[in-house]
Design an enzyme around this catalytic site. Sequence first.
Site, PDB file in Angstrom:
ATOM      1  CD  GLN A   1      -3.042  -0.843   2.294  1.00  0.00           C
ATOM      2  OE1 GLN A   1      -2.651  -1.558   3.438  1.00  0.00           O
ATOM      3  NE2 GLN A   1      -4.046  -0.448   2.156  1.00  0.00           N
TER       4      GLN A   1
ATOM      5  CG  HIS B   1      -8.157  -5.764   5.127  1.00  0.00           C
ATOM      6  ND1 HIS B   1      -9.343  -5.386   4.676  1.00  0.00           N
ATOM      7  CD2 HIS B   1      -7.314  -4.842   4.594  1.00  0.00           C
ATOM      8  CE1 HIS B   1      -8.963  -4.185   3.949  1.00  0.00           C
ATOM      9  NE2 HIS B   1      -8.063  -4.071   4.000  1.00  0.00           N
TER      10      HIS B   1
HETATM   11 ZN    ZN Z   1      -6.554  -2.628   2.946  1.00  0.00          ZN
END
Ligand code: ZN
Length: 183
Positions: free
Chosen positions: A50, A140
């Site tokens: 990310q 997640h």
């Molecule tokens: Zn995420």
Amino acid sequence: MVYPIFVNGSAVLRKVAKDIDSTYENLQEFVDNMFETMYKSEGVGLAAPQVGKSIRLFVVDTTPFEEDDPTLKGFKKVFINPVITERSGNTWVFNEGCLSVPEIREDVERPDIIKIKYLDENFKPHEETYDGIKARVIQHEYDHIEGILFVDRLSAIRKKLLKGRLNAITKGKFKTNYKTRIL
Ligand code: ZN
């Protein structure tokens, strides 16, 4: 240092990330920056892809969920080269969101219990079992290092309904109060 967060449409979010070893440069600094970036964007977890790094590392801090369960306060951890070795228990639904998929929240079904092997920031090995919100957040984040986004886990019909909004994200049509990037 706060990193920009890569959003849906970025190739790095779709790669299976690679293990690292103890020679990885400036690891402590990277981990500190991961936490700083996560807190700044009010996330409860953040995976290296990310922030544009395709390595198997993620951080979590479930403190914002402490009202649901007091043991979530201070559950702050770094997972390096993790492997989920077992998923069990009943599946349950929780409304998830993701810093890489702004403005979208959806109910996601996942198993309750996981067993995970991983290294901490000192490369010390651990094997632990988690359930509830902790297992939810870990699954997640684990998906991120496998190149999976939570929207991939929705039904075909939900995915179809979200298609336009997901495409809009790839075109930069969204608002966040944190820095983002598409690459
Ligand atoms: Zn995420």
